[in-house]
Design a protein around this motif. Structure first.
Motif, short mmCIF file in Angstrom:
data_model
loop_
_atom_site.label_atom_id
_atom_site.label_comp_id
_atom_site.label_asym_id
_atom_site.label_seq_id
_atom_site.Cartn_x
_atom_site.Cartn_y
_atom_site.Cartn_z
N ARG A 70 -8.93 6.04 -14.05
CA ARG A 70 -8.43 5.29 -13.09
C ARG A 70 -9.28 4.78 -11.92
O ARG A 70 -9.32 5.47 -10.86
CB ARG A 70 -7.23 6.51 -12.15
CG ARG A 70 -6.38 6.84 -13.38
CD ARG A 70 -5.29 5.93 -13.60
NE ARG A 70 -4.08 6.42 -14.31
CZ ARG A 70 -3.01 6.69 -13.61
NH1 ARG A 70 -2.76 6.97 -12.29
NH2 ARG A 70 -1.94 7.30 -14.52
N ARG B 283 -9.33 2.28 -9.90
CA ARG B 283 -8.83 1.98 -8.54
C ARG B 283 -8.63 3.12 -7.71
O ARG B 283 -8.91 3.09 -6.44
CB ARG B 283 -7.64 1.18 -8.85
CG ARG B 283 -7.91 -0.29 -9.64
CD ARG B 283 -6.56 -0.97 -9.94
NE ARG B 283 -5.65 -1.54 -8.61
CZ ARG B 283 -4.39 -1.72 -8.81
NH1 ARG B 283 -3.79 -1.90 -9.99
NH2 ARG B 283 -3.91 -2.27 -7.85
N HIS C 180 -11.60 4.78 -6.37
CA HIS C 180 -12.20 3.78 -5.40
C HIS C 180 -11.77 3.96 -4.13
O HIS C 180 -12.25 4.06 -3.11
CB HIS C 180 -12.07 2.30 -5.70
CG HIS C 180 -12.69 1.27 -4.70
ND1 HIS C 180 -12.55 -0.10 -4.75
CD2 HIS C 180 -13.74 1.55 -3.84
CE1 HIS C 180 -13.26 -0.64 -3.97
NE2 HIS C 180 -14.15 0.22 -3.29
N CYS C 181 -10.21 4.20 -4.07
CA CYS C 181 -9.51 4.79 -2.92
C CYS C 181 -10.01 5.83 -2.34
O CYS C 181 -10.18 6.26 -1.11
CB CYS C 181 -8.02 4.65 -2.97
SG CYS C 181 -7.09 3.18 -3.40
N SER D 163 -0.76 7.46 -6.88
CA SER D 163 -0.54 6.24 -7.24
C SER D 163 1.15 6.02 -7.62
O SER D 163 1.76 6.84 -8.04
CB SER D 163 -1.06 6.05 -8.61
OG SER D 163 -2.57 6.21 -8.71
N SER E 239 0.52 0.41 -6.92
CA SER E 239 -0.40 0.65 -5.82
C SER E 239 -0.87 1.91 -6.10
O SER E 239 -0.78 3.07 -6.56
CB SER E 239 0.35 0.37 -4.40
OG SER E 239 0.67 -0.83 -4.36
N HIS E 240 -2.16 2.18 -5.28
CA HIS E 240 -2.97 3.40 -5.35
C HIS E 240 -3.66 3.59 -3.87
O HIS E 240 -3.88 2.61 -3.27
CB HIS E 240 -4.20 3.25 -6.21
CG HIS E 240 -3.97 2.79 -7.80
ND1 HIS E 240 -3.47 3.68 -8.53
CD2 HIS E 240 -3.82 1.45 -8.02
CE1 HIS E 240 -3.15 3.00 -9.86
NE2 HIS E 240 -3.28 1.47 -9.39
N ASP F 140 -5.25 0.22 -2.46
CA ASP F 140 -5.15 -0.81 -3.23
C ASP F 140 -3.96 -1.11 -3.68
O ASP F 140 -3.32 -0.52 -4.49
CB ASP F 140 -6.17 -0.43 -4.41
CG ASP F 140 -6.35 -1.53 -5.41
OD1 ASP F 140 -5.70 -2.34 -5.36
OD2 ASP F 140 -7.34 -1.27 -6.18
N GLY G 167 -3.19 -4.38 -4.38
CA GLY G 167 -3.13 -5.66 -5.21
C GLY G 167 -3.12 -6.71 -4.23
O GLY G 167 -3.37 -6.56 -3.13
N SER H 147 -8.25 -6.70 -4.08
CA SER H 147 -7.83 -6.52 -5.32
C SER H 147 -7.11 -7.84 -5.87
O SER H 147 -6.41 -8.57 -5.03
CB SER H 147 -6.61 -5.45 -5.48
OG SER H 147 -6.28 -5.31 -6.83
#
Length: 753
Positions: A590, A592, A595-596, A621, A625-626, A650, A652, A713
């Protein structure tokens, strides 16, 4: 309210609907093959307006009128969807206006229908099952608004609508100039051939509608001059600032009167008596109207109607056990012993992992969270012998129209529904009892009636977010890796209850009882851990807690994220690891979400969750989205104090990043409200706290600094409405552990009177 007739066999997608004939695919093709498949736009065109397609009208002055089927409840959908269309068209944003869509199959939200109506049978049917649900949604005109489904559902439709309009306009201009239409374009609301020739959109729109579209629509290329991705101003802001924006309670009709209503305590309540003579002295009172389950006062102004109800002091008989907080807790605990419990998610084999091992086990609880929108439930109705008109904010206009038609004994076609913007709602406006009540009152009075619930009535009759209990267990292995994970959740399912009410006409207590034995994946949203755990299982134990519940912002993810992320922090502490690193090591699949987490930690100055830091982290998540949230929090006196919130999201490629930030910021504050209050104790079938000032809701002084970072993103846009709501409460709970050394395993986090 009478139970709905299932006309057309409507609103019940069951085994028979899915398995007509010998097989799913063949049976459905036979049963539905003769139904109409093409639907023409049913838009009314005013003087000078040209209907381009179901999503767009253009008038000869050049105004771009975008048709929006989704309910605007503050989430910005009446800006985002027009922005997609205007971007592809090449419109000047200053010329864009919005009009609500009529009820039509063209606006069915099949994406949301799939999420809600998919069951084991439809999953087994595969593509045929999805096709069946899509066709069911379209042919029943299931127009549904959930804040995180609108853009994913309609993005391509609005893009294609804009592209179609651009091509038609270019064809019309090219015919005038005798040039190939492919050499023309629309830029800032002007049709041009790239040389000196220019025409405004309004000058050629009447000619444009006579042309035919090519088989393949060319989409706009390049990024120069694009509207998508820009922080364009919201289209609804100016009218909301100057007060000209019309909500349901702002409608004014000739000869209109006003009504207030009382519906008794929560549950199966029947009106027993009311002392109408006590209110005869109220100036402006016109009449009392009674039905089996409610009494309404109609007057020349709302205050008189509400005062008359206070004086007449209606008495209701409640059948069954009155709802109370103790009973809710008992029902949730008893749910774990129910035979209706089912294992709905699993991976690997937990039994050999847990057998003979030392595991960490914890129990959590979340109380029912009230909606508390700025605008209480309200509707205006005008009814004659053969038709009716309804003005209200609704998240399901087709179902609302059908319910009104049933109550009045009219056909659906005889009811015109004017969908208005709502002052909040977050799922509450999927229920349409206020529209039905207003229609009945207008029919009885023979004149237009505006019905508005009092704030007290709005709280009593709320269908709050579901309460839930969880039993969590996990086994740690070497290096702090989680080898096994088990989550058992006892909770009612908000989606199944809400669907039974709004689609089948079930009374709230009936819907709660009828769905009490139906385990659902929808009640476990947010409970499947995003981490790389080789062996896990998640069980749902459905239960009727006596309190009818409903859809809300975040839905089951509110408790799903709280249970999961608080338990992750407990496991990190047991493993002797810093909470962020503990999570990161299991997020290899995962990136994304990882990264968050690292971004939120960097922006917030993460200190490693050390004792006394007052810092807490949570990640989540949902809806594509995350997000990760870092908070700094503590306890001052007996009140929660949050000095800082940092969110890295994140979500999108957003159409309007500023609206995405607004949604995330609003979600953070709503999540804080759930952590601090937004609930009410119940006793004898009523909430014991219904005044907003006594609910412990956050004020400006309680919030502190809020930072939202949107991560770049290129993936399609995900949801922004619910993810922050879900992530903030566990982050606060984890922060409080570093200050107090105690685990806060219940929402709201602090006990209240």
């Amino acid at each position: 309210m009478a139970k709905r007739n299932r006309r057309q066999g409507e609103h019940g997608l069951n085994r028979r609907a899915l398995l007509v004939g010998g097989g799913a695919a063949a049976g459905l093709l036979i049963a539905w093959g003769v139904w109409p498949r093409d639907y023409a736009p049913t838009l009314n065109a005013g003087p000078g307006e040209e209907v381009i397609n179901a999503f767009l009208k253009i008038d000869r002055s050049g105004q771009i009128i975008v048709i929006v089927p989704q309910a605007e409840l503050g989430q910005g959908v009446t800006t985002q969807l027009p922005q997609i269309l205007a971007d592809e068209l090449g419109a000047d944003w200053r010329t864009v206006a919005v009009q609500s869509a009529p009820v039509s199959p063209l606006y069915a939200n099949s994406l949301l229908a799939r999420q809600w109506l998919s069951n084991d049978l439809s999953m087994l049917a595969g593509g045929a099952g999805e096709w069946a649900i899509d066709q069911y949604a379209i042919r029943n005109a299931l127009m549904l608004t959930d804040v995180d489904s609108s853009v994913p559902m309609f993005h391509d439709s609005y893009r294609d609508a804009g592209a179609a309009a651009r091509v038609l306009l270019c064809q019309a201009a090219a015919a005038r100039w005798n040039v190939p239409w492919e050499s023309c374009d629309v830029v800032d609301g002007v049709v041009t051939d790239g040389a000196q020739r220019r025409l405004r959109i309004g000058e050629v729109v009447a000619e444009a509608v006579r042309f035919d579209l090519p088989p393949i629509l060319p989409l706009r290329q390049g990024n120069d001059g694009r509207l998508a991705g820009q922080d364009l101003p919201r289209l609804d802001t100016p009218s909301k600032i100057d007060g000209s924006h019309n909500f349901a309670a702002d409608i004014r009709l000739p000869d209109m009167v006003y009504a207030s209503i009382r519906q008794g305590p929560i549950g199966d309540a029947i009106l027993a008596s009311a002392n109408e003579s006590a209110a005869k002295g109220v100036t402006g009172l016109l009449r009392f109207l009674r039905r089996e389950r409610w009494i309404a006062a109609v007057a020349t102004n709302w205050w008189a109607a509400n005062k008359a109800l206070d004086l007449c002091d209606p008495v209701f008989t409640l059948r069954g056990r009155p709802v109370d907080s103790g009973g809710i807790e008992e029902a949730l605990e008893a749910g774990f012993a129910s035979d209706a419990g089912r294992r709905l998610f699993r991976q690997g084999d937990l039994l050999p992992v847990f057998e003979g091992a030392t595991i960490l086990a914890s129990e959590y609880g979340v109380e029912a969270a009230l909606h508390l929108p700025m605008e209480p439930m309200s509707a205006t109705a005008r009814v004659t012998d053969d038709k009716a008109e309804i003005w209200t904010a609704t998240q399901a206009p087709g179902l609302c129209r059908s319910a009104v038609a049933d109550a009045l004994g009219l056909s659906d076609a005889a009811v015109t529904l004017y969908p208005l913007h709502g002052g909040g709602g977050d799922g509450r406006r999927f229920d349409h009892e206020v529209a039905v009540q207003a229609a009945i009152l207008a029919q009885e009075m023979g004149r237009p009636v505006q019905l508005t619930w009092s704030r007290l009535e709005d709280v009593i009759q709320d269908r709050p977010a579901a309460p839930a209990h969880a039993r969590m267990a996990a086994k740690l292995g070497r290096g702090g890796m989680i080898e096994g994970w088990l989550a058992k959740v006892s909770a009612p399912c908000a989606v199944t209850q809400s669907w039974a009410r709004m689609a089948d006409g079930a009374l709230p207590h009936e819907a709660a009882a009828d769905t009490a034995d139906k385990a659902s994946r929808l009640a476990l949203s947010g409970m499947v851990p995003p981490y790389a755990i080789p062996n896990f299982a998640v069980d749902h134990y459905p239960v009727d807690v006596g309190l009818p519940i409903g859809l809300s912002r975040g839905n089951a993810d509110i408790y799903g994220a709280f249970f999961t992320e608080c338990f992750m922090d407990e496991l990190a502490h047991l493993a002797g690891m810093e909470p962020m690193s503990f999570r990161i090591q299991m997020l290899g699949g995962r990136p994304r979400l990882a990264h968050c987490l690292t971004t939120a930690a960097a922006l917030g100055g993460w200190q490693g969750g050390i004792s006394g830091s007052g810092q807490g982290l949570a990640a989540h998540s949902m809806d594509g989205s995350h997000a990760a949230v870092l908070v700094e929090a503590g306890i001052e006196g007996n009140r929660l104090a949050v000095s800082r919130i940092v969110a890295a999201v994140d979500c999108g490629d957003q159409v309007n990043p500023d609206i995405a930030r607004q949604q995330i910021e609003g979600g953070l504050i709503q999540g804080l409200a759930i952590a601090m209050g937004a609930t009410a104790p119940y006793a004898k079938g009523l909430p014991t706290r219904a005044i907003l000032g006594r609910m412990g809701l956050p004020r400006l002084a309680d919030i502190g600094e809020v930072t939202v970072e949107l991560l770049a993103s290129a993936v399609p846009a995900g949801g922004t409405g619910g993810i922050a709501v879900a992530a903030v409460a566990p982050a606060i709970a984890n922060a409080l552990f570093t200050v107090t050394g105690q685990r806060f395993r219940n929402l709201p986090l602090l006990a209240r009177d």
